[in-house]
Scaffold this motif. Structure first.
Motif, PDB file in Angstrom:
ATOM      1  N   LEU A   1       0.843  -1.209   0.000  1.00  0.00           N
ATOM      2  CA  LEU A   1       0.000   0.000   0.000  1.00  0.00           C
ATOM      3  C   LEU A   1       0.868   1.245   0.000  1.00  0.00           C
ATOM      4  CD1 LEU A   1      -2.966  -0.478   2.493  1.00  0.00           C
ATOM      5  CD2 LEU A   1      -3.109   0.089   0.078  1.00  0.00           C
ATOM      6  N   GLN A   2       1.895   1.214   0.824  1.00  0.00           N
ATOM      7  CA  GLN A   2       2.774   2.380   0.938  1.00  0.00           C
ATOM      8  C   GLN A   2       3.629   2.575  -0.314  1.00  0.00           C
ATOM      9  OE1 GLN A   2       5.943   2.103   3.814  1.00  0.00           O
ATOM     10  NE2 GLN A   2       5.937   4.319   4.131  1.00  0.00           N
ATOM     11  N   ARG A   3       4.141   1.504  -0.859  1.00  0.00           N
ATOM     12  CA  ARG A   3       5.096   1.596  -1.965  1.00  0.00           C
ATOM     13  C   ARG A   3       4.467   1.653  -3.349  1.00  0.00           C
ATOM     14  NH1 ARG A   3       7.258  -2.785   0.763  1.00  0.00           N
ATOM     15  NH2 ARG A   3       6.613  -4.086  -0.969  1.00  0.00           N
ATOM     16  N   GLU A   4       3.318   0.984  -3.531  1.00  0.00           N
ATOM     17  CA  GLU A   4       2.815   0.743  -4.881  1.00  0.00           C
ATOM     18  C   GLU A   4       1.483   1.406  -5.205  1.00  0.00           C
ATOM     19  OE1 GLU A   4       2.758  -3.512  -5.425  1.00  0.00           O
ATOM     20  OE2 GLU A   4       4.651  -3.725  -4.341  1.00  0.00           O
ATOM     21  N   THR A   5       0.953   2.206  -4.296  1.00  0.00           N
ATOM     22  CA  THR A   5      -0.351   2.795  -4.549  1.00  0.00           C
ATOM     23  C   THR A   5      -0.292   4.315  -4.473  1.00  0.00           C
ATOM     24  OG1 THR A   5      -1.173   2.886  -2.265  1.00  0.00           O
ATOM     25  CG2 THR A   5      -1.430   0.789  -3.438  1.00  0.00           C
ATOM     26  N   SER A   6      -1.409   4.927  -4.795  1.00  0.00           N
ATOM     27  CA  SER A   6      -1.503   6.388  -4.782  1.00  0.00           C
ATOM     28  C   SER A   6      -1.861   6.944  -3.405  1.00  0.00           C
ATOM     29  CB  SER A   6      -2.541   6.845  -5.813  1.00  0.00           C
ATOM     30  OG  SER A   6      -3.794   6.239  -5.547  1.00  0.00           O
ATOM     31  N   VAL A   7      -2.067   6.080  -2.417  1.00  0.00           N
ATOM     32  CA  VAL A   7      -2.392   6.564  -1.072  1.00  0.00           C
ATOM     33  C   VAL A   7      -1.107   6.960  -0.348  1.00  0.00           C
ATOM     34  CG1 VAL A   7      -2.335   4.319   0.129  1.00  0.00           C
ATOM     35  CG2 VAL A   7      -3.776   6.135   1.001  1.00  0.00           C
ATOM     36  N   PHE A   8      -1.208   8.025   0.446  1.00  0.00           N
ATOM     37  CA  PHE A   8      -0.073   8.419   1.278  1.00  0.00           C
ATOM     38  C   PHE A   8      -0.219   7.729   2.622  1.00  0.00           C
ATOM     39  CE2 PHE A   8       1.707  11.040   4.663  1.00  0.00           C
ATOM     40  CZ  PHE A   8       3.040  11.009   4.290  1.00  0.00           C
ATOM     41  N   VAL A   9       0.715   6.837   2.915  1.00  0.00           N
ATOM     42  CA  VAL A   9       0.749   6.132   4.190  1.00  0.00           C
ATOM     43  C   VAL A   9       2.176   6.225   4.708  1.00  0.00           C
ATOM     44  CG1 VAL A   9       0.394   3.918   5.368  1.00  0.00           C
ATOM     45  CG2 VAL A   9      -0.980   4.480   3.377  1.00  0.00           C
ATOM     46  N   THR A  10       2.330   6.677   5.944  1.00  0.00           N
ATOM     47  CA  THR A  10       3.673   6.789   6.506  1.00  0.00           C
ATOM     48  C   THR A  10       4.193   5.421   6.931  1.00  0.00           C
ATOM     49  OG1 THR A  10       2.907   7.115   8.783  1.00  0.00           O
ATOM     50  CG2 THR A  10       3.151   9.112   7.392  1.00  0.00           C
ATOM     51  N   GLU A  11       5.494   5.329   7.049  1.00  0.00           N
ATOM     52  CA  GLU A  11       6.138   4.107   7.526  1.00  0.00           C
ATOM     53  C   GLU A  11       5.623   3.750   8.923  1.00  0.00           C
ATOM     54  OE1 GLU A  11       8.568   0.814   7.221  1.00  0.00           O
ATOM     55  OE2 GLU A  11       8.305   2.329   5.684  1.00  0.00           O
ATOM     56  N   ALA A  12       5.424   4.777   9.759  1.00  0.00           N
ATOM     57  CA  ALA A  12       4.945   4.550  11.128  1.00  0.00           C
ATOM     58  C   ALA A  12       3.557   3.904  11.131  1.00  0.00           C
ATOM     59  CB  ALA A  12       4.922   5.870  11.903  1.00  0.00           C
ATOM     60  N   VAL A  13       2.687   4.339  10.235  1.00  0.00           N
ATOM     61  CA  VAL A  13       1.339   3.764  10.165  1.00  0.00           C
ATOM     62  C   VAL A  13       1.413   2.310   9.700  1.00  0.00           C
ATOM     63  CG1 VAL A  13      -0.870   3.888   8.934  1.00  0.00           C
ATOM     64  CG2 VAL A  13       0.158   5.964   9.865  1.00  0.00           C
ATOM     65  N   VAL A  14       2.247   2.041   8.711  1.00  0.00           N
ATOM     66  CA  VAL A  14       2.412   0.665   8.228  1.00  0.00           C
ATOM     67  C   VAL A  14       2.938  -0.227   9.345  1.00  0.00           C
ATOM     68  CG1 VAL A  14       3.702  -0.815   6.637  1.00  0.00           C
ATOM     69  CG2 VAL A  14       2.684   1.312   5.813  1.00  0.00           C
ATOM     70  N   GLU A  15       3.961   0.235  10.043  1.00  0.00           N
ATOM     71  CA  GLU A  15       4.545  -0.574  11.114  1.00  0.00           C
ATOM     72  C   GLU A  15       3.556  -0.779  12.261  1.00  0.00           C
ATOM     73  OE1 GLU A  15       7.278  -2.357  10.785  1.00  0.00           O
ATOM     74  OE2 GLU A  15       7.388  -1.500   8.777  1.00  0.00           O
ATOM     75  N   ARG A  16       2.750   0.228  12.566  1.00  0.00           N
ATOM     76  CA  ARG A  16       1.722   0.075  13.595  1.00  0.00           C
ATOM     77  C   ARG A  16       0.695  -0.965  13.141  1.00  0.00           C
ATOM     78  NH1 ARG A  16      -0.004   5.313  14.713  1.00  0.00           N
ATOM     79  NH2 ARG A  16      -1.694   5.148  13.244  1.00  0.00           N
ATOM     80  N   GLY A  17       0.323  -0.946  11.871  1.00  0.00           N
ATOM     81  CA  GLY A  17      -0.611  -1.944  11.342  1.00  0.00           C
ATOM     82  C   GLY A  17      -0.046  -3.351  11.449  1.00  0.00           C
ATOM     83  N   ILE A  18       1.224  -3.493  11.147  1.00  0.00           N
ATOM     84  CA  ILE A  18       1.865  -4.816  11.235  1.00  0.00           C
ATOM     85  C   ILE A  18       1.936  -5.285  12.686  1.00  0.00           C
ATOM     86  CG2 ILE A  18       4.050  -6.053  10.885  1.00  0.00           C
ATOM     87  CD1 ILE A  18       4.356  -4.308   8.295  1.00  0.00           C
ATOM     88  N   ARG A  19       2.231  -4.367  13.612  1.00  0.00           N
ATOM     89  CA  ARG A  19       2.231  -4.732  15.033  1.00  0.00           C
ATOM     90  C   ARG A  19       0.847  -5.163  15.493  1.00  0.00           C
ATOM     91  NH1 ARG A  19       5.437  -0.271  15.439  1.00  0.00           N
ATOM     92  NH2 ARG A  19       3.765   0.982  16.328  1.00  0.00           N
ATOM     93  N   MET A  20      -0.180  -4.516  14.958  1.00  0.00           N
ATOM     94  CA  MET A  20      -1.562  -4.880  15.311  1.00  0.00           C
ATOM     95  C   MET A  20      -1.868  -6.330  14.908  1.00  0.00           C
ATOM     96  SD  MET A  20      -3.684  -1.408  14.328  1.00  0.00           S
ATOM     97  CE  MET A  20      -5.020  -2.395  13.722  1.00  0.00           C
ATOM     98  N   LEU A  21      -1.276  -6.778  13.832  1.00  0.00           N
ATOM     99  CA  LEU A  21      -1.481  -8.169  13.399  1.00  0.00           C
ATOM    100  C   LEU A  21      -0.998  -9.132  14.474  1.00  0.00           C
ATOM    101  CD1 LEU A  21      -0.207  -7.984   9.709  1.00  0.00           C
ATOM    102  CD2 LEU A  21      -2.596  -7.947  10.485  1.00  0.00           C
ATOM    103  N   ASP A  22       0.155  -8.803  15.061  1.00  0.00           N
ATOM    104  CA  ASP A  22       0.741  -9.659  16.095  1.00  0.00           C
ATOM    105  C   ASP A  22      -0.113  -9.685  17.360  1.00  0.00           C
ATOM    106  OD1 ASP A  22       2.888 -10.215  14.427  1.00  0.00           O
ATOM    107  OD2 ASP A  22       4.092  -8.569  15.215  1.00  0.00           O
ATOM    108  N   GLU A  23      -0.879  -8.603  17.574  1.00  0.00           N
ATOM    109  CA  GLU A  23      -1.700  -8.493  18.784  1.00  0.00           C
ATOM    110  C   GLU A  23      -3.046  -9.178  18.633  1.00  0.00           C
ATOM    111  OE1 GLU A  23      -1.884  -4.279  19.391  1.00  0.00           O
ATOM    112  OE2 GLU A  23       0.274  -4.113  19.719  1.00  0.00           O
ATOM    113  N   GLN A  24      -3.428  -9.514  17.411  1.00  0.00           N
ATOM    114  CA  GLN A  24      -4.758 -10.110  17.186  1.00  0.00           C
ATOM    115  C   GLN A  24      -4.777 -11.570  17.560  1.00  0.00           C
ATOM    116  OE1 GLN A  24      -6.067  -9.211  13.210  1.00  0.00           O
ATOM    117  NE2 GLN A  24      -6.339  -7.075  13.658  1.00  0.00           N
TER     118      GLN A  24
END
Length: 156
Positions: free
Chosen positions: A133-156
């Motif tokens: 999403l961050q690298r290949e799309t037209s949406v602006f997503v910060t690295e911090a948001v991506v990393e927070r999303g990935i951490r959320m996966l571990d918490e589920q």
């Protein structure tokens, strides 16, 4: 638990850009305001959008007075408020407006996380899509948001 959502154009476009529209199947009901469909259609309907199970709905976007939002964002917020369902948007101003109105909001990263939570993706696939999403799309997503999303996966 039945999960219903309404999407503005952002998540439809951005998840299509990484060939992941099938993740919308995590919702039992997906609504798309006609105004939003027209926005997506103007940019070229993603190939897999016709395969999605969604319902086109009318919305009174004039109910949402946030002038900084486009008609599709206002329509999606109006539907979310009216029906008490989740709003899917990647737009920060739309997220704020909806949250202020008491609407639960998730963006494209949240849709990916839900796909993981519902067993459509494993953790590596979900993390990879979040990074895409961050690298290949037209949406602006910060690295911090991506990393927070990935951490959320571990918490589920």
């Amino acid at each position: 638990m039945t999960l219903a959502a309404v999407s503005d154009a952002g998540p439809l476009i951005h998840l299509a850009e990484i060939d992941s529209l099938e993740l919308f199947s995590t919702f039992d009901t997906l609504l798309v305001p006609e105004t939003v469909y027209e926005e997506v259609e103007a940019g070229g309907v993603p190939d897999s959008l016709p395969d999605l199970s969604y319902e086109l709905v009318e919305a009174d976007e004039s109910r949402v007075g946030a002038e900084e939002l486009d008609a599709g964002e206002r329509a999606a917020i109006a539907v979310a408020e009216e029906r008490g369902i989740v709003l899917l948007t990647d737009d920060l101003a739309a997220r704020r407006t909806a949250s202020d109105a008491g609407v639960e909001v998730h963006g494209s990263i949240g849709v990916i996380a839900l796909g993981y939570d519902r067993g459509l993706l494993d953790g590596d696939e979900a993390a990879s899509l979040m990074r895409a999403l961050q690298r290949e799309t037209s949406v602006f997503v910060t690295e911090a948001v991506v990393e927070r999303g990935i951490r959320m996966l571990d918490e589920q």
